[in-house]
Design a protein around this motif. Structure first.
Motif, PDB file in Angstrom:
ATOM      1  N   VAL A  71       0.848  -1.192   0.000  1.00  9.95           N
ATOM      2  CA  VAL A  71       0.000   0.000   0.000  1.00  9.95           C
ATOM      3  C   VAL A  71       0.884   1.243   0.000  1.00  9.95           C
ATOM      4  CG1 VAL A  71      -1.902  -1.169   1.201  1.00  9.95           C
ATOM      5  CG2 VAL A  71      -0.183   0.053   2.531  1.00  9.95           C
ATOM      6  N   PRO A  72       0.405   2.337  -0.579  1.00  8.58           N
ATOM      7  CA  PRO A  72       1.203   3.560  -0.620  1.00  8.58           C
ATOM      8  C   PRO A  72       1.202   4.319   0.708  1.00  8.58           C
ATOM      9  CG  PRO A  72      -0.816   3.854  -1.875  1.00  8.58           C
ATOM     10  CD  PRO A  72      -0.780   2.420  -1.432  1.00  8.58           C
ATOM     11  N   ASP A  73       0.166   4.147   1.560  1.00  6.83           N
ATOM     12  CA  ASP A  73       0.065   4.872   2.831  1.00  6.83           C
ATOM     13  C   ASP A  73      -0.472   3.903   3.886  1.00  6.83           C
ATOM     14  OD1 ASP A  73      -0.625   6.452   5.039  1.00  6.83           O
ATOM     15  OD2 ASP A  73      -1.285   8.123   3.787  1.00  6.83           O
ATOM     16  N   ILE A  74       0.426   3.304   4.655  1.00  9.01           N
ATOM     17  CA  ILE A  74       0.045   2.254   5.591  1.00  9.01           C
ATOM     18  C   ILE A  74      -0.863   2.771   6.710  1.00  9.01           C
ATOM     19  CG2 ILE A  74       2.034   2.390   7.152  1.00  9.01           C
ATOM     20  CD1 ILE A  74       2.151  -0.733   6.924  1.00  9.01           C
ATOM     21  N   GLU A  75      -0.592   3.971   7.219  1.00  9.12           N
ATOM     22  CA  GLU A  75      -1.418   4.514   8.308  1.00  9.12           C
ATOM     23  C   GLU A  75      -2.842   4.790   7.828  1.00  9.12           C
ATOM     24  OE1 GLU A  75      -0.740   4.423  11.402  1.00  9.12           O
ATOM     25  OE2 GLU A  75       1.432   4.177  11.378  1.00  9.12           O
ATOM     26  N   ALA A  76      -2.989   5.330   6.621  1.00  8.36           N
ATOM     27  CA  ALA A  76      -4.322   5.587   6.075  1.00  8.36           C
ATOM     28  C   ALA A  76      -5.067   4.279   5.852  1.00  8.36           C
ATOM     29  CB  ALA A  76      -4.223   6.379   4.771  1.00  8.36           C
ATOM     30  N   LYS A  77      -4.363   3.258   5.359  1.00  2.00           N
ATOM     31  CA  LYS A  77      -5.005   1.971   5.108  1.00  2.00           C
ATOM     32  C   LYS A  77      -5.403   1.310   6.425  1.00  2.00           C
ATOM     33  CE  LYS A  77      -5.709   0.545   1.576  1.00  2.00           C
ATOM     34  NZ  LYS A  77      -6.925   0.672   0.734  1.00  2.00           N
ATOM     35  N   LEU A  78      -4.550   1.406   7.459  1.00  2.00           N
ATOM     36  CA  LEU A  78      -4.909   0.867   8.775  1.00  2.00           C
ATOM     37  C   LEU A  78      -6.161   1.546   9.314  1.00  2.00           C
ATOM     38  CD1 LEU A  78      -1.444   0.495  10.535  1.00  2.00           C
ATOM     39  CD2 LEU A  78      -3.066  -1.351  10.051  1.00  2.00           C
ATOM     40  N   ALA A  79      -6.223   2.867   9.189  1.00  2.00           N
ATOM     41  CA  ALA A  79      -7.402   3.602   9.664  1.00  2.00           C
ATOM     42  C   ALA A  79      -8.653   3.179   8.912  1.00  2.00           C
ATOM     43  CB  ALA A  79      -7.165   5.106   9.522  1.00  2.00           C
ATOM     44  N   GLU A  80      -8.532   3.049   7.608  1.00  2.00           N
ATOM     45  CA  GLU A  80      -9.669   2.643   6.790  1.00  2.00           C
ATOM     46  C   GLU A  80     -10.145   1.234   7.154  1.00  2.00           C
ATOM     47  OE1 GLU A  80     -10.815   2.317   2.032  1.00  2.00           O
ATOM     48  OE2 GLU A  80      -8.753   2.742   2.610  1.00  2.00           O
ATOM     49  N   MET A  81      -9.189   0.331   7.341  1.00  2.00           N
ATOM     50  CA  MET A  81      -9.554  -1.055   7.637  1.00  2.00           C
ATOM     51  C   MET A  81     -10.142  -1.208   9.042  1.00  2.00           C
ATOM     52  SD  MET A  81      -6.491  -3.140   5.766  1.00  2.00           S
ATOM     53  CE  MET A  81      -7.280  -4.756   5.957  1.00  2.00           C
ATOM     54  N   THR A  82      -9.587  -0.498  10.029  1.00  2.00           N
ATOM     55  CA  THR A  82     -10.144  -0.605  11.382  1.00  2.00           C
ATOM     56  C   THR A  82     -11.531   0.035  11.442  1.00  2.00           C
ATOM     57  OG1 THR A  82      -8.876   1.324  12.101  1.00  2.00           O
ATOM     58  CG2 THR A  82      -7.936  -0.839  12.578  1.00  2.00           C
ATOM     59  N   ALA A  83     -11.743   1.108  10.690  1.00  2.00           N
ATOM     60  CA  ALA A  83     -13.080   1.710  10.630  1.00  2.00           C
ATOM     61  C   ALA A  83     -14.088   0.737  10.027  1.00  2.00           C
ATOM     62  CB  ALA A  83     -13.038   3.012   9.820  1.00  2.00           C
ATOM     63  N   ALA A  84     -13.605  -0.161   9.167  1.00  2.00           N
ATOM     64  CA  ALA A  84     -14.487  -1.138   8.520  1.00  2.00           C
ATOM     65  C   ALA A  84     -14.653  -2.409   9.363  1.00  2.00           C
ATOM     66  CB  ALA A  84     -13.933  -1.500   7.145  1.00  2.00           C
ATOM     67  N   GLY A  85     -13.946  -2.505  10.513  1.00  2.00           N
ATOM     68  CA  GLY A  85     -14.146  -3.661  11.391  1.00  2.00           C
ATOM     69  C   GLY A  85     -12.921  -4.522  11.646  1.00  2.00           C
ATOM     70  N   ALA A  86     -11.798  -4.237  11.005  1.00  2.00           N
ATOM     71  CA  ALA A  86     -10.574  -5.007  11.254  1.00  2.00           C
ATOM     72  C   ALA A  86      -9.985  -4.595  12.608  1.00  2.00           C
ATOM     73  CB  ALA A  86      -9.547  -4.755  10.147  1.00  2.00           C
ATOM     74  N   THR A  87      -9.141  -5.462  13.159  1.00  2.00           N
ATOM     75  CA  THR A  87      -8.467  -5.196  14.423  1.00  2.00           C
ATOM     76  C   THR A  87      -6.960  -5.201  14.188  1.00  2.00           C
ATOM     77  OG1 THR A  87     -10.230  -6.338  15.624  1.00  2.00           O
ATOM     78  CG2 THR A  87      -8.153  -6.032  16.792  1.00  2.00           C
ATOM     79  N   VAL A  88      -6.280  -4.202  14.712  1.00  4.62           N
ATOM     80  CA  VAL A  88      -4.829  -4.144  14.550  1.00  4.62           C
ATOM     81  C   VAL A  88      -4.186  -5.263  15.365  1.00  4.62           C
ATOM     82  CG1 VAL A  88      -2.736  -2.775  14.925  1.00  4.62           C
ATOM     83  CG2 VAL A  88      -4.810  -1.668  14.089  1.00  4.62           C
ATOM     84  N   LYS A  89      -3.415  -6.100  14.685  1.00  3.58           N
ATOM     85  CA  LYS A  89      -2.672  -7.182  15.330  1.00  3.58           C
ATOM     86  C   LYS A  89      -1.241  -6.744  15.581  1.00  3.58           C
ATOM     87  CE  LYS A  89      -1.102 -11.945  14.376  1.00  3.58           C
ATOM     88  NZ  LYS A  89      -1.236 -12.455  15.708  1.00  3.58           N
ATOM     89  N   GLU A  90      -0.683  -5.988  14.634  1.00  2.00           N
ATOM     90  CA  GLU A  90       0.700  -5.516  14.704  1.00  2.00           C
ATOM     91  C   GLU A  90       0.722  -4.107  14.138  1.00  2.00           C
ATOM     92  OE1 GLU A  90       4.936  -6.727  12.564  1.00  2.00           O
ATOM     93  OE2 GLU A  90       3.263  -8.117  12.462  1.00  2.00           O
ATOM     94  N   PRO A  91       0.943  -3.082  14.979  1.00  2.00           N
ATOM     95  CA  PRO A  91       0.954  -1.713  14.471  1.00  2.00           C
ATOM     96  C   PRO A  91       2.088  -1.501  13.465  1.00  2.00           C
ATOM     97  CG  PRO A  91       1.215  -1.753  16.882  1.00  2.00           C
ATOM     98  CD  PRO A  91       1.218  -3.163  16.404  1.00  2.00           C
ATOM     99  N   ALA A  92       1.969  -0.482  12.653  1.00  2.00           N
ATOM    100  CA  ALA A  92       2.994  -0.174  11.655  1.00  2.00           C
ATOM    101  C   ALA A  92       4.321   0.094  12.343  1.00  2.00           C
ATOM    102  CB  ALA A  92       2.568   1.034  10.827  1.00  2.00           C
ATOM    103  N   HIS A  93       5.379  -0.537  11.820  1.00  2.00           N
ATOM    104  CA  HIS A  93       6.719  -0.311  12.343  1.00  2.00           C
ATOM    105  C   HIS A  93       7.740  -0.546  11.236  1.00  2.00           C
ATOM    106  CE1 HIS A  93       6.066  -4.633  12.833  1.00  2.00           C
ATOM    107  NE2 HIS A  93       7.372  -4.775  12.794  1.00  2.00           N
ATOM    108  N   ASP A  94       8.880   0.096  11.383  1.00  2.00           N
ATOM    109  CA  ASP A  94       9.953   0.013  10.392  1.00  2.00           C
ATOM    110  C   ASP A  94      10.728  -1.274  10.593  1.00  2.00           C
ATOM    111  OD1 ASP A  94      12.493   0.404   9.010  1.00  2.00           O
ATOM    112  OD2 ASP A  94      11.915   2.509   8.857  1.00  2.00           O
ATOM    113  N   VAL A  95      10.912  -2.043   9.521  1.00  2.00           N
ATOM    114  CA  VAL A  95      11.682  -3.288   9.591  1.00  2.00           C
ATOM    115  C   VAL A  95      13.025  -3.145   8.886  1.00  2.00           C
ATOM    116  CG1 VAL A  95       9.675  -4.792   9.896  1.00  2.00           C
ATOM    117  CG2 VAL A  95      10.476  -4.256   7.587  1.00  2.00           C
ATOM    118  N   GLY A  96      13.392  -1.927   8.570  1.00  2.00           N
ATOM    119  CA  GLY A  96      14.682  -1.666   7.947  1.00  2.00           C
ATOM    120  C   GLY A  96      14.535  -1.077   6.558  1.00  2.00           C
ATOM    121  N   GLY A  97      15.420  -0.184   6.238  1.00  2.00           N
ATOM    122  CA  GLY A  97      15.432   0.410   4.916  1.00  2.00           C
ATOM    123  C   GLY A  97      14.223   1.279   4.609  1.00  2.00           C
ATOM    124  N   GLY A  98      13.518   1.731   5.634  1.00  5.65           N
ATOM    125  CA  GLY A  98      12.334   2.555   5.419  1.00  5.65           C
ATOM    126  C   GLY A  98      11.066   1.780   5.116  1.00  5.65           C
TER     127      GLY A  98
END
Length: 118
Positions: A71-98
């Motif tokens: 996805v081009p914008d992970i925070e926006a997609k997380l917000a959209e998905m949680t508003a639709a009923g999804a639950t965050v299992k692992e918040p967005a975090h950097d795994v290296g190289g941006g």
């Protein structure tokens, strides 16, 4: 509420109990050697797909394979998905190289991964 469209599944991670043995099997399947080869992650690039092997109980503690939607914008997609009923299992975090990763569960408990590259 709409965010940028998803770019598709390009990454699938598999938990493995024996990284060396799994590496041999996936190299035979894909016909290429791993692009990333470490004690905590082995990654293959084949036909535009990234296949990753993660030791069971490792940092990501996967218990089943997980497909990652790019996805081009992970925070926006997380917000959209949680508003639709999804639950965050692992918040967005950097795994290296941006590269940012996150995971949600759908309303039935299925895990959906998200990746945002720089």
């Amino acid at each position: 509420m709409t965010s940028s469209p998803t770019q598709g599944i390009k990454t699938v991670l598999y938990p493995v109990s024996d990284l060396a043995a799994a590496k041999a099997v996936y190299a035979a399947l894909l016909g290429v050697p791993p692009q990333t080869d470490s004690s905590y992650y082995v990654g293959f690039e084949a036909e535009g797909q990234h296949i990753g092997l993660v030791p069971s109980g490792g940092q990501q503690s996967l218990s089943a394979s997980v497909a990652y939607w790019h996805v081009p914008d992970i925070e926006a997609k997380l917000a959209e998905m949680t508003a639709a009923g999804a639950t965050v299992k692992e918040p967005a975090h950097d795994v290296g190289g941006g590269r940012l990763v996150a995971a949600v569960t759908d309303t039935d408990g299925n895990v959906l991964g998200l990746i945002q590259d720089r």
